[in-house]
Design a protein around this motif. Structure first.
Motif, PDB file in Angstrom:
ATOM      1  N   SER A  18       1.252  -1.042   0.072  1.00  0.00           N
ATOM      2  CA  SER A  18       0.134  -0.075   0.159  1.00  0.00           C
ATOM      3  C   SER A  18       0.890   1.083  -0.323  1.00  0.00           C
ATOM      4  CB  SER A  18      -1.084   0.431   1.238  1.00  0.00           C
ATOM      5  OG  SER A  18      -1.849   1.400   1.255  1.00  0.00           O
ATOM      6  N   GLU A  19       1.389   0.974   0.913  1.00  0.00           N
ATOM      7  CA  GLU A  19       2.676   2.250   1.294  1.00  0.00           C
ATOM      8  C   GLU A  19       3.718   2.521  -0.738  1.00  0.00           C
ATOM      9  OE1 GLU A  19       7.336   3.072   3.266  1.00  0.00           O
ATOM     10  OE2 GLU A  19       5.226   2.742   4.557  1.00  0.00           O
ATOM     11  N   GLN A  22       1.208   4.354  -2.783  1.00  0.00           N
ATOM     12  CA  GLN A  22       0.611   5.498  -2.303  1.00  0.00           C
ATOM     13  C   GLN A  22       2.163   6.578  -2.725  1.00  0.00           C
ATOM     14  OE1 GLN A  22      -0.648   5.297   1.597  1.00  0.00           O
ATOM     15  NE2 GLN A  22      -2.329   5.799   0.774  1.00  0.00           N
ATOM     16  N   LYS A  23       3.295   5.687  -2.616  1.00  0.00           N
ATOM     17  CA  LYS A  23       4.541   6.294  -3.351  1.00  0.00           C
ATOM     18  C   LYS A  23       4.697   6.779  -4.685  1.00  0.00           C
ATOM     19  CE  LYS A  23       7.029   5.813   1.131  1.00  0.00           C
ATOM     20  NZ  LYS A  23       8.519   4.913   1.325  1.00  0.00           N
ATOM     21  N   ILE A  25       2.230   7.266  -6.661  1.00  0.00           N
ATOM     22  CA  ILE A  25       0.689   7.435  -6.885  1.00  0.00           C
ATOM     23  C   ILE A  25       2.008   9.539  -6.812  1.00  0.00           C
ATOM     24  CG2 ILE A  25      -1.372   8.844  -6.458  1.00  0.00           C
ATOM     25  CD1 ILE A  25      -2.294   5.876  -6.038  1.00  0.00           C
ATOM     26  N   LEU A  26       1.982   9.613  -5.562  1.00  0.00           N
ATOM     27  CA  LEU A  26       2.606  10.525  -5.672  1.00  0.00           C
ATOM     28  C   LEU A  26       3.626  11.380  -6.748  1.00  0.00           C
ATOM     29  CD1 LEU A  26       2.587  10.982  -1.987  1.00  0.00           C
ATOM     30  CD2 LEU A  26       1.313  12.348  -2.909  1.00  0.00           C
ATOM     31  N   ASN A  33      -7.064   6.731  -8.034  1.00  0.00           N
ATOM     32  CA  ASN A  33      -6.906   6.426  -6.466  1.00  0.00           C
ATOM     33  C   ASN A  33      -6.530   4.960  -5.519  1.00  0.00           C
ATOM     34  OD1 ASN A  33      -8.893   6.669  -4.053  1.00  0.00           O
ATOM     35  ND2 ASN A  33     -10.765   6.385  -4.882  1.00  0.00           N
ATOM     36  N   LEU A  34      -6.953   4.571  -4.851  1.00  0.00           N
ATOM     37  CA  LEU A  34      -6.718   3.794  -3.985  1.00  0.00           C
ATOM     38  C   LEU A  34      -7.433   3.526  -3.411  1.00  0.00           C
ATOM     39  CD1 LEU A  34      -4.548   1.513  -3.343  1.00  0.00           C
ATOM     40  CD2 LEU A  34      -3.587   2.206  -1.050  1.00  0.00           C
TER      41      LEU A  34
END
Length: 177
Positions: A18-19, A22-23, A25-26, A33-34
């Motif tokens: 998940s991390e 998200q990284k 995506i950033l 969208n997660l």
């Protein structure tokens, strides 16, 4: 918007993946969208049943549940035939099974290689987003908004109305969310 789903039964692995997602995506600044991070395959199915859209799915094969990742992928295909499915597992010997289950997997990543895990997840997200954003991929009519560094696609079915703005050469777009 492309939704990302993660189904991993191991809480530590789920948190790590998940991390990493998200990284990415950033870093890439994608319109992603997660949508669902869970260890329960039925939760993934319930979510996509309520909101059927093209998604990117990171699935473990051994979920310690009544459904394994391959069966989950088959069920996902019923709701999302154009979705991007990536298997992330320690069972490298299961790679051939993706053909037996006919789920058209985008990638098969082995978790035992942490350096490779990060780069392969990153590359899968980039690849899926490029394919999703391609003008040839959209079967539904969309309204495209381009800013200096980003592009948004909004389905016409989600748009309520357009309104002129107080500022010249600007419009306000009202959608469901």
């Amino acid at each position: 918007m492309l939704n990302i789903f993660l189904c991993e039964d191991n809480p530590r692995q789920r948190s790590l993946m998940s991390e990493l997602i998200q990284k990415t995506i950033l870093i890439e600044d994608f319109d992603l969208n997660l949508a669902c991070v869970t260890g329960k395959p039925h939760e993934i199915l319930n979510t996509i049943e309520k909101h059927p859209r093209t998604g990117l799915y990171f699935l473990d094969i051994d979920l310690g549940c009544d459904i394994n990742g391959l069966t989950l992928a088959q069920e996902i295909r019923k709701y999302d035939p154009r979705g991007f499915i990536v298997f992330v597992t320690t069972h490298s010997e299961m790679s051939y099974m993706t053909f037996t289950y006919k789920v058209e997997a985008m990638d098969f990543i082995v978790k035992d290689r942490p350096n490779e895990l990060q780069s392969r997840i990153h590359q899968c997200i980039i690849n899926a987003y490029q394919k999703y954003s391609s003008a040839n991929n959209h079967t539904e009519k969309t309204f495209c908004i381009k800013t200096a560094d980003r592009e948004y696609r909004i389905a016409f079915d989600d748009i309520f109305y357009f309104e002129t703005s107080q500022n010249p050469h600007k419009l306000l777009l009202h959608t469901m969310d």
